[in-house]
Each structure stands twice: as structure tokens, then as C-alpha cells.
Design a protein around this motif. Sequence first.
Motif, PDB file in Angstrom:
ATOM      1  N   LEU A 162       0.855  -1.173   0.000  1.00  0.00           N
ATOM      2  CA  LEU A 162       0.000   0.000   0.000  1.00  0.00           C
ATOM      3  C   LEU A 162       0.897   1.231   0.000  1.00  0.00           C
ATOM      4  CD1 LEU A 162      -2.718   1.524   0.436  1.00  0.00           C
ATOM      5  CD2 LEU A 162      -2.260   1.323   2.889  1.00  0.00           C
ATOM      6  N   VAL A 163       0.708   2.108  -0.967  1.00  0.00           N
ATOM      7  CA  VAL A 163       1.471   3.353  -1.017  1.00  0.00           C
ATOM      8  C   VAL A 163       0.512   4.487  -0.705  1.00  0.00           C
ATOM      9  CG1 VAL A 163       2.892   4.893  -2.418  1.00  0.00           C
ATOM     10  CG2 VAL A 163       3.053   2.413  -2.728  1.00  0.00           C
ATOM     11  N   ARG A 164       0.894   5.304   0.260  1.00  0.00           N
ATOM     12  CA  ARG A 164       0.093   6.473   0.626  1.00  0.00           C
ATOM     13  C   ARG A 164       0.904   7.718   0.321  1.00  0.00           C
ATOM     14  NH1 ARG A 164      -2.180   5.922   6.507  1.00  0.00           N
ATOM     15  NH2 ARG A 164      -3.577   7.537   5.729  1.00  0.00           N
ATOM     16  N   TYR A 165       0.248   8.686  -0.295  1.00  0.00           N
ATOM     17  CA  TYR A 165       0.878   9.943  -0.670  1.00  0.00           C
ATOM     18  C   TYR A 165       0.280  11.045   0.195  1.00  0.00           C
ATOM     19  CZ  TYR A 165       1.915   7.104  -4.746  1.00  0.00           C
ATOM     20  OH  TYR A 165       2.338   6.098  -5.569  1.00  0.00           O
ATOM     21  N   TYR A 166       1.107  12.023   0.546  1.00  0.00           N
ATOM     22  CA  TYR A 166       0.600  13.087   1.399  1.00  0.00           C
ATOM     23  C   TYR A 166       1.380  14.376   1.210  1.00  0.00           C
ATOM     24  CZ  TYR A 166       4.544  11.527   4.282  1.00  0.00           C
ATOM     25  OH  TYR A 166       5.796  11.159   4.716  1.00  0.00           O
ATOM     26  N   GLN A 167       0.758  15.453   1.684  1.00  0.00           N
ATOM     27  CA  GLN A 167       1.409  16.762   1.687  1.00  0.00           C
ATOM     28  C   GLN A 167       1.403  17.271   3.121  1.00  0.00           C
ATOM     29  OE1 GLN A 167      -0.143  19.709  -1.028  1.00  0.00           O
ATOM     30  NE2 GLN A 167       1.828  20.723  -1.048  1.00  0.00           N
ATOM     31  N   LEU A 168       2.548  17.765   3.541  1.00  0.00           N
ATOM     32  CA  LEU A 168       2.698  18.300   4.894  1.00  0.00           C
ATOM     33  C   LEU A 168       2.206  19.740   4.947  1.00  0.00           C
ATOM     34  CD1 LEU A 168       6.259  16.858   5.522  1.00  0.00           C
ATOM     35  CD2 LEU A 168       4.109  16.028   6.498  1.00  0.00           C
ATOM     36  N   GLN A 216       5.695  10.205   0.703  1.00  0.00           N
ATOM     37  CA  GLN A 216       4.984   8.970   0.408  1.00  0.00           C
ATOM     38  C   GLN A 216       5.508   7.899   1.344  1.00  0.00           C
ATOM     39  OE1 GLN A 216       5.688   7.239  -3.465  1.00  0.00           O
ATOM     40  NE2 GLN A 216       7.705   8.168  -3.594  1.00  0.00           N
ATOM     41  N   MET A 217       4.659   6.973   1.667  1.00  0.00           N
ATOM     42  CA  MET A 217       5.084   5.847   2.495  1.00  0.00           C
ATOM     43  C   MET A 217       4.501   4.580   1.891  1.00  0.00           C
ATOM     44  SD  MET A 217       2.727   5.979   5.961  1.00  0.00           S
ATOM     45  CE  MET A 217       3.187   7.596   6.462  1.00  0.00           C
ATOM     46  N   GLN A 257      -2.709  13.351  -7.719  1.00  0.00           N
ATOM     47  CA  GLN A 257      -2.455  14.634  -7.062  1.00  0.00           C
ATOM     48  C   GLN A 257      -0.987  14.753  -6.652  1.00  0.00           C
ATOM     49  OE1 GLN A 257      -5.394  14.084  -3.970  1.00  0.00           O
ATOM     50  NE2 GLN A 257      -6.653  15.767  -4.776  1.00  0.00           N
ATOM     51  N   TYR A 258      -0.441  13.659  -6.125  1.00  0.00           N
ATOM     52  CA  TYR A 258       0.964  13.641  -5.731  1.00  0.00           C
ATOM     53  C   TYR A 258       1.859  13.874  -6.947  1.00  0.00           C
ATOM     54  CZ  TYR A 258       5.451  11.976  -4.011  1.00  0.00           C
ATOM     55  OH  TYR A 258       6.781  11.885  -3.670  1.00  0.00           O
ATOM     56  N   ALA A 259       1.570  13.169  -8.044  1.00  0.00           N
ATOM     57  CA  ALA A 259       2.384  13.307  -9.259  1.00  0.00           C
ATOM     58  C   ALA A 259       2.341  14.739  -9.777  1.00  0.00           C
ATOM     59  CB  ALA A 259       1.906  12.332 -10.329  1.00  0.00           C
ATOM     60  N   ALA A 260       1.167  15.363  -9.745  1.00  0.00           N
ATOM     61  CA  ALA A 260       1.041  16.748 -10.216  1.00  0.00           C
ATOM     62  C   ALA A 260       1.799  17.702  -9.292  1.00  0.00           C
ATOM     63  CB  ALA A 260      -0.428  17.144 -10.297  1.00  0.00           C
ATOM     64  N   ALA A 261       1.663  17.523  -7.996  1.00  0.00           N
ATOM     65  CA  ALA A 261       2.364  18.390  -7.041  1.00  0.00           C
ATOM     66  C   ALA A 261       3.873  18.188  -7.152  1.00  0.00           C
ATOM     67  CB  ALA A 261       1.882  18.107  -5.618  1.00  0.00           C
ATOM     68  N   TYR A 262       4.309  16.952  -7.338  1.00  0.00           N
ATOM     69  CA  TYR A 262       5.738  16.669  -7.461  1.00  0.00           C
ATOM     70  C   TYR A 262       6.300  17.280  -8.742  1.00  0.00           C
ATOM     71  CZ  TYR A 262      10.142  14.202  -6.973  1.00  0.00           C
ATOM     72  OH  TYR A 262      11.474  13.914  -6.832  1.00  0.00           O
ATOM     73  N   ALA A 263       5.538  17.227  -9.827  1.00  0.00           N
ATOM     74  CA  ALA A 263       5.984  17.835 -11.090  1.00  0.00           C
ATOM     75  C   ALA A 263       6.143  19.342 -10.923  1.00  0.00           C
ATOM     76  CB  ALA A 263       5.001  17.520 -12.212  1.00  0.00           C
ATOM     77  N   LEU A 264       5.219  19.976 -10.216  1.00  0.00           N
ATOM     78  CA  LEU A 264       5.347  21.416  -9.941  1.00  0.00           C
ATOM     79  C   LEU A 264       6.593  21.699  -9.109  1.00  0.00           C
ATOM     80  CD1 LEU A 264       1.647  22.415  -9.161  1.00  0.00           C
ATOM     81  CD2 LEU A 264       3.006  23.049 -11.176  1.00  0.00           C
ATOM     82  N   TRP A 265       6.848  20.857  -8.104  1.00  0.00           N
ATOM     83  CA  TRP A 265       8.028  21.022  -7.262  1.00  0.00           C
ATOM     84  C   TRP A 265       9.303  20.869  -8.099  1.00  0.00           C
ATOM     85  CZ3 TRP A 265      12.056  17.673  -6.203  1.00  0.00           C
ATOM     86  CH2 TRP A 265      12.946  18.093  -5.212  1.00  0.00           C
ATOM     87  N   GLU A 266       9.344  19.852  -8.954  1.00  0.00           N
ATOM     88  CA  GLU A 266      10.518  19.648  -9.808  1.00  0.00           C
ATOM     89  C   GLU A 266      10.758  20.842 -10.722  1.00  0.00           C
ATOM     90  OE1 GLU A 266       9.655  15.810 -11.652  1.00  0.00           O
ATOM     91  OE2 GLU A 266      11.438  15.027 -10.641  1.00  0.00           O
ATOM     92  N   GLN A 267       9.685  21.392 -11.306  1.00  0.00           N
ATOM     93  CA  GLN A 267       9.829  22.540 -12.203  1.00  0.00           C
ATOM     94  C   GLN A 267      10.321  23.761 -11.434  1.00  0.00           C
ATOM     95  OE1 GLN A 267       9.502  22.616 -15.691  1.00  0.00           O
ATOM     96  NE2 GLN A 267      10.640  24.474 -15.233  1.00  0.00           N
TER      97      GLN A 267
END
Length: 104
Positions: free
Chosen positions: A12-18, A25-26, A48-58
Motif C-alpha cells: 500500500l502506497v500512501r501519498y501526502y502533503q505536509l 509517500q510511504m 495529485q501527488y504526481a502533479a504536485a511533485y511535477a510542480l516542485w521539480e519545475q
Amino acid sequence: MSETIEDVDFPLVRYYQLPNGGLGQMEWTGGEVAPDLPEGATELTAAQYAAAYALWEQARADRLAADAAARAQAAQADYDALIAAGIPDATAQRLSGHTPPDPE
């Protein structure tokens, strides 16, 4: 969440934002009870995680490019100042870290 082994397909993979905007992710591979998210975290879907991570990478790439441009501009300013002070070109390049483009 407190799911048990019977409730979950592993892993089980859980994604989150602090709360501070950090992403995490855990992966839970088994055990009696699934671990809780960190305090204050908001669970995200994988999309949502993938989109937020892509924004962070950019944003990171943009920041690194801006930092590199600022360093290059500072090196050129140092080089120009050394040349104006009468320092030989090769020494000015070495001291400033700036290599002027070849004249074409």
C-alpha cells in the motif's frame, strides 16, 4: 486510517502533503496496523501527488537555472572588473571563473 491486513492489498502506497508544503509517500508492506500519516498531513491521490511533485521539480529546475545565471553574471562582472584594473586576461579568467566567448 488504522487498516488491518485483511483490509489492504500489499504493498500500500500512501501519498501526502505536509502543512509546510513538503511532499511525502510511504509504503506499507504489512503488519498489524497501517502507519498513520504524519501529524497535520493531507492525504493525496497518486495523481495529485504526481502533479504536485511535477510542480516542485519545475520550481526546483527554475531556481537552479536562476542561481546558475546569477553566478555566471557575477563571474562576468568580476572578470570585467579585473580586466579594467589591468589584470591580464588569462589571470582574470582564472580568478573570476569566467571564460568569455570566442569572438567569431
